[in-house]
Structures are given as structure tokens and as C-alpha cells.
Design an enzyme around this catalytic site. Structure first.
Site, PDB file in Angstrom:
ATOM      1  N   ASP A  70       0.871  -1.178   0.000  1.00 46.38           N
ATOM      2  CA  ASP A  70       0.000   0.000   0.000  1.00 46.38           C
ATOM      3  C   ASP A  70       0.908   1.227   0.000  1.00 46.38           C
ATOM      4  O   ASP A  70       2.070   1.149   0.393  1.00 46.38           O
ATOM      5  CB  ASP A  70      -0.883  -0.014   1.259  1.00 46.38           C
ATOM      6  CG  ASP A  70      -2.134   0.848   1.135  1.00 46.38           C
ATOM      7  OD1 ASP A  70      -3.251   0.296   1.112  1.00 46.38           O
ATOM      8  OD2 ASP A  70      -1.991   2.092   1.071  1.00 46.38           O
ATOM      9  N   TYR A  93     -14.619   7.308 -12.593  1.00 47.25           N
ATOM     10  CA  TYR A  93     -14.625   6.049 -11.840  1.00 47.25           C
ATOM     11  C   TYR A  93     -15.258   4.939 -12.686  1.00 47.25           C
ATOM     12  O   TYR A  93     -14.712   3.837 -12.793  1.00 47.25           O
ATOM     13  CB  TYR A  93     -15.387   6.231 -10.519  1.00 47.25           C
ATOM     14  CG  TYR A  93     -15.290   5.037  -9.593  1.00 47.25           C
ATOM     15  CD1 TYR A  93     -14.140   4.808  -8.835  1.00 47.25           C
ATOM     16  CD2 TYR A  93     -16.334   4.119  -9.487  1.00 47.25           C
ATOM     17  CE1 TYR A  93     -14.038   3.716  -7.989  1.00 47.25           C
ATOM     18  CE2 TYR A  93     -16.235   3.019  -8.639  1.00 47.25           C
ATOM     19  CZ  TYR A  93     -15.085   2.818  -7.888  1.00 47.25           C
ATOM     20  OH  TYR A  93     -14.984   1.720  -7.060  1.00 47.25           O
ATOM     21  N   LYS A 147     -13.298   1.567 -14.069  1.00 51.74           N
ATOM     22  CA  LYS A 147     -13.677   0.201 -13.671  1.00 51.74           C
ATOM     23  C   LYS A 147     -14.152  -0.625 -14.873  1.00 51.74           C
ATOM     24  O   LYS A 147     -13.919  -1.835 -14.920  1.00 51.74           O
ATOM     25  CB  LYS A 147     -14.723   0.247 -12.564  1.00 51.74           C
ATOM     26  CG  LYS A 147     -14.186   0.827 -11.238  1.00 51.74           C
ATOM     27  CD  LYS A 147     -12.993   0.022 -10.685  1.00 51.74           C
ATOM     28  CE  LYS A 147     -12.555   0.510  -9.309  1.00 51.74           C
ATOM     29  NZ  LYS A 147     -11.453  -0.285  -8.740  1.00 51.74           N
ATOM     30  N   THR A 194     -16.346   0.578   3.786  1.00 51.10           N
ATOM     31  CA  THR A 194     -14.898   0.718   3.982  1.00 51.10           C
ATOM     32  C   THR A 194     -14.602   2.203   4.209  1.00 51.10           C
ATOM     33  O   THR A 194     -15.473   3.045   3.968  1.00 51.10           O
ATOM     34  CB  THR A 194     -14.124   0.277   2.718  1.00 51.10           C
ATOM     35  OG1 THR A 194     -14.451   1.202   1.659  1.00 51.10           O
ATOM     36  CG2 THR A 194     -14.459  -1.135   2.282  1.00 51.10           C
TER      37      THR A 194
HETATM   38  P1  NAP Z   1     -10.003   1.963   0.878  1.00 45.01           P
HETATM   39  O1  NAP Z   1     -10.532   1.552   2.177  1.00 45.01           O
HETATM   40  O2  NAP Z   1      -9.797   3.418   0.603  1.00 45.01           O
HETATM   41  O3  NAP Z   1      -8.644   1.180   0.566  1.00 45.01           O
HETATM   42  C1  NAP Z   1      -7.906   1.463  -0.591  1.00 45.01           C
HETATM   43  C2  NAP Z   1      -6.432   1.399  -0.238  1.00 45.01           C
HETATM   44  O4  NAP Z   1      -5.690   1.604  -1.471  1.00 45.01           O
HETATM   45  C3  NAP Z   1      -6.010   2.506   0.745  1.00 45.01           C
HETATM   46  O5  NAP Z   1      -5.175   1.994   1.737  1.00 45.01           O
HETATM   47  C4  NAP Z   1      -5.275   3.467  -0.165  1.00 45.01           C
HETATM   48  O6  NAP Z   1      -4.281   4.198   0.514  1.00 45.01           O
HETATM   49  C5  NAP Z   1      -4.651   2.517  -1.174  1.00 45.01           C
HETATM   50  N1  NAP Z   1      -4.202   3.227  -2.366  1.00 45.01           N
HETATM   51  C6  NAP Z   1      -4.842   4.227  -3.016  1.00 45.01           C
HETATM   52  N2  NAP Z   1      -4.087   4.665  -4.040  1.00 45.01           N
HETATM   53  C7  NAP Z   1      -2.948   3.930  -4.015  1.00 45.01           C
HETATM   54  C8  NAP Z   1      -1.772   3.925  -4.797  1.00 45.01           C
HETATM   55  N3  NAP Z   1      -1.598   4.780  -5.818  1.00 45.01           N
HETATM   56  N4  NAP Z   1      -0.806   3.027  -4.513  1.00 45.01           N
HETATM   57  C9  NAP Z   1      -0.948   2.159  -3.483  1.00 45.01           C
HETATM   58  N5  NAP Z   1      -2.036   2.141  -2.690  1.00 45.01           N
HETATM   59  C10 NAP Z   1      -3.015   3.019  -2.948  1.00 45.01           C
HETATM   60  O7  NAP Z   1     -10.956   1.475  -0.310  1.00 45.01           O
HETATM   61  P2  NAP Z   1     -11.827   0.129  -0.514  1.00 45.01           P
HETATM   62  O8  NAP Z   1     -13.233   0.536  -0.449  1.00 45.01           O
HETATM   63  O9  NAP Z   1     -11.312  -0.981   0.307  1.00 45.01           O
HETATM   64  O10 NAP Z   1     -11.504  -0.113  -2.055  1.00 45.01           O
HETATM   65  C11 NAP Z   1     -10.652  -1.155  -2.513  1.00 45.01           C
HETATM   66  C12 NAP Z   1     -10.961  -1.407  -3.983  1.00 45.01           C
HETATM   67  O11 NAP Z   1     -12.333  -1.825  -4.079  1.00 45.01           O
HETATM   68  C13 NAP Z   1     -10.844  -0.167  -4.868  1.00 45.01           C
HETATM   69  O12 NAP Z   1     -10.274  -0.531  -6.104  1.00 45.01           O
HETATM   70  C14 NAP Z   1     -12.277   0.284  -5.047  1.00 45.01           C
HETATM   71  O13 NAP Z   1     -12.491   1.005  -6.228  1.00 45.01           O
HETATM   72  C15 NAP Z   1     -12.988  -1.065  -5.065  1.00 45.01           C
HETATM   73  N6  NAP Z   1     -14.418  -0.983  -4.740  1.00 45.01           N
HETATM   74  C16 NAP Z   1     -14.835  -0.500  -3.538  1.00 45.01           C
HETATM   75  C17 NAP Z   1     -16.198  -0.429  -3.273  1.00 45.01           C
HETATM   76  C18 NAP Z   1     -16.744   0.095  -1.971  1.00 45.01           C
HETATM   77  O14 NAP Z   1     -17.956   0.354  -1.900  1.00 45.01           O
HETATM   78  N7  NAP Z   1     -15.951   0.248  -0.944  1.00 45.01           N
HETATM   79  C19 NAP Z   1     -17.137  -0.862  -4.248  1.00 45.01           C
HETATM   80  C20 NAP Z   1     -16.667  -1.328  -5.451  1.00 45.01           C
HETATM   81  C21 NAP Z   1     -15.298  -1.397  -5.687  1.00 45.01           C
HETATM   82  P3  NAP Z   1      -4.615   5.723   0.925  1.00 45.01           P
HETATM   83  O15 NAP Z   1      -5.787   5.660   1.839  1.00 45.01           O
HETATM   84  O16 NAP Z   1      -3.351   6.177   1.546  1.00 45.01           O
HETATM   85  O17 NAP Z   1      -4.935   6.416  -0.374  1.00 45.01           O
END
Ligand code: NAP
Length: 254
Positions: A39, A158, A162, A193
Site C-alpha cells: 500500500d 470512476y 472500472k 470501507t
Molecule cells: P479503501 O478503504 O480506501 O482502501 C484502498 C487502499 O488503497 C487505501 O489503503 C489506499 O491508501 C490505497 N491506495 C490508493 N491509491 C494507491 C496507490 N496509488 N498506490 C498504493 N495504494 C493506494 O478502499 P476500498 O473501499 O477498500 O476499495 C478497494 C478497492 O475496491 C478499490 O479498487 C475500489 O475502487 C474497489 N471498490 C470498492 C467499493 C466500496 O464500496 N468500498 C465498491 C466497489 C469497488 P490511501 O488511503 O493512503 O490512499
């Protein structure tokens, strides 16, 4: 042999410091994998590793910005150097944006989001695949979104990023399936999240609207997404190739 077990496997998870990436890292470790948690937020990644080790698992924390070509190469090399192989890769790191629509999205916003959500998956797979081809086996799971299959209103960048992840996954899946490497993506619905909490910013009306888009009547949990990832990574999913699997309480079924 338990076909759901990940014993002896080495798994790399990006975005492992938070949300779905952290839950996935913990779940893969519980299934027996040695986990490389990566990360851009190192303290959060170290916390994930501590949780895994506290649970009796083995893991390594790596700081890596997945938009940086050399950082991605170093991250993958660290996994192979530490644990000797790379069997599983979950490309999960990502970001979202405020719902500003086509006119509120600047070219800079667009470029950044495409870079973090889509180009990063290309860069990661490009670094991961040679190790899997060398071993003649592997499983890659890219974390896309329901917004990779249908449009998310007011989120043009976004949604485009995706949809790109889904297309990229299918193309690479076709290329690598004959060589023993399975590539798939998971399309989560709204999952509680830190990213989602940030997007909602305490707006209860927006949360209710989001919940109402999910026939199950609630948001998902990161653990529910991690369970699906674990299965796709395992030999129990040996015929699953090029799939975009919705884990979304029925949102996309409507
Ligand atoms: P999250 O809690 O924000 O976790 C994402 C992690 O990725 C964070 O630790 C973030 O670090 C890290 N990150 C961001 N940019 C980065 C980079 N350039 N290099 C390395 N690490 C990086 O988000 P999440 O909800 O778990 O999302 C995870 C994945 O699921 C994403 O691809 C998201 O689009 C997808 N997703 C999420 C949802 C939802 O509802 N939560 C739904 C559909 C898809 P920082 O916080 O320091 O930026």
C-alpha cells in the site's frame, strides 16, 4: 487435498492497508497463504501485517505506489525474494471521486483516477505475470466494481476506470489461460470501507439511497468481498477464467 486451501501459496495484495485489501490480506492468510501486503500508506500496511502475524500467519509489509512503474517492480521483486514465488495477486488499490459529473470532472481528476484505478492494474499485472508464467500457474484477481458493468451516475472517471479493469481482465485472461494463469475480477457493490465512508461523508440520505439500490437491503462488508476473493484464488475455482463476478447483494441483477 483441500481445494479451498491456500497452503504453500504466496499472495500479493495491493491496497492492503485498508478496507477490502486489508480484509482480503487477512482472509488469504487464514487460508494458509503467506501474504505480501502492499500500500502507499506504510503504517496502515504494517498494521495489517501485525493483524496477520497476531493471527498466526506470515506476512510482509511493502510500501508501494501502484502508479509508479519502478515501485511496482520493486514490490513484486520483494514478494519473490522474501517468499520464493508469486502464486496469487489481488490488485485492489484504488480511489474514488466526489460525484461531480462530466462538467465537474477536470482533466487532471480524470487522468489521476484512470492512473490509480486502471493503469495501476496494467502495471501490476505486467510485473506479476512473468513469475506466474515461469511457475506455469497463478491466479490474479483484480478488484473492479459494479461500476465496471453499469454506469454509476455522476462518476464518469470512476465508471470508465472500472469498465477498463473489466475489459483488461478479460483480455489478459484469454492470453494467459492456456499457460496456466487464471485472471478474473470481482465487482463489489457498495461496501462499508473507509473509502465509502469518505464518499458518503456522513450524508445519511445518500447512504439510504445507496442501500435502496441493493435488494438485500444493506451495504456489504469487506469480509464478504474477501471471502469471494479467497475462493477465486483457490483451486476450487479452477474453471473460473475471465469472469467479472458481482458480489453486491443483488444490485446489478435489477
Ligand atoms: P479503501 O478503504 O480506501 O482502501 C484502498 C487502499 O488503497 C487505501 O489503503 C489506499 O491508501 C490505497 N491506495 C490508493 N491509491 C494507491 C496507490 N496509488 N498506490 C498504493 N495504494 C493506494 O478502499 P476500498 O473501499 O477498500 O476499495 C478497494 C478497492 O475496491 C478499490 O479498487 C475500489 O475502487 C474497489 N471498490 C470498492 C467499493 C466500496 O464500496 N468500498 C465498491 C466497489 C469497488 P490511501 O488511503 O493512503 O490512499
Amino acid at each position: 487435498m483441500d481445494r479451498f486451501s491456500l497452503d504453500t501459496r504466496v499472495a500479493l495484495v495491493t491496497g492492503a492497508g485498508s478496507g477490502i485489501g486489508r480484509a482480503t490480506s487477512l482472509e488469504l492468510a487464514r487460508a494458509g497463504a503467506r501474504v505480501v501486503a502492499a500500500d502507499s500508506d506504510l503504517p496502515a500496511t504494517v498494521e495489517t501485517v501485525e493483524l496477520i502475524c497476531g493471527d498466526g500467519g506470515r506476512a510482509l509489509a511493502v510500501e508501494a505506489d501502484v502508479t509508479d512503474v519502478s515501485a511496482v517492480d520493486t514490490m513484486v521483486d520483494a514478494a519473490v525474494t522474501e517468499f520464493g514465488s508469486l502464486d496469487i495477486a489481488v490488485n485492489c488499490a484504488g480511489m474514488t471521486s466526489p460525484p461531480l459529473g462530466i462538467l465537474g470532472t477536470t482533466p487532471e481528476d480524470w487522468r489521476r483516477l484512470i492512473e490509480v484505478n486502471l493503469t495501476s492494474v496494467f502495471l501490476c499485472m505486467r510485473a506479476e505475470v512473468p513469475h506466474m508464467l515461469e511457475a506455469g500457474r497463478g491466479s490474479i484477481v483484480n478488484i473492479a466494481s459494479g461500476a465496471g458493468l453499469v454506469g454509476a451516475n455522476l462518476l464518469p472517471a470512476y465508471t470508465a476506470s472500472k469498465h477498463g479493469v473489466v475489459g483488461l481482465t478479460k483480455s489478459v485472461a484469454l492470453e494467459l489461460a492456456p499457460r496456466g494463469v487464471r485472471v478474473n475480477c470481482i465487482c463489489p457493490g457498495a461496501t462499508r470501507t473507509p473509502m465509502l465512508e469518505g464518499f458518503l461523508s456522513g450524508n445519511e440520505l445518500m447512504e439510504q439511497l445507496m442501500v435502496s439500490g441493493h435488494p438485500i437491503g444493506r451495504l456489504g462488508t469487506p469480509e464478504e468481498i474477501a471471502d469471494a476473493v479467497r475462493w477465486v484464488c483457490s483451486d476450487a475455482a479452477s474453471f473460473v477464467v475471465g469472469a467479472a463476478i458481482t458480489i453486491d447483494g443483488g444490485a446489478i441483477a435489477q
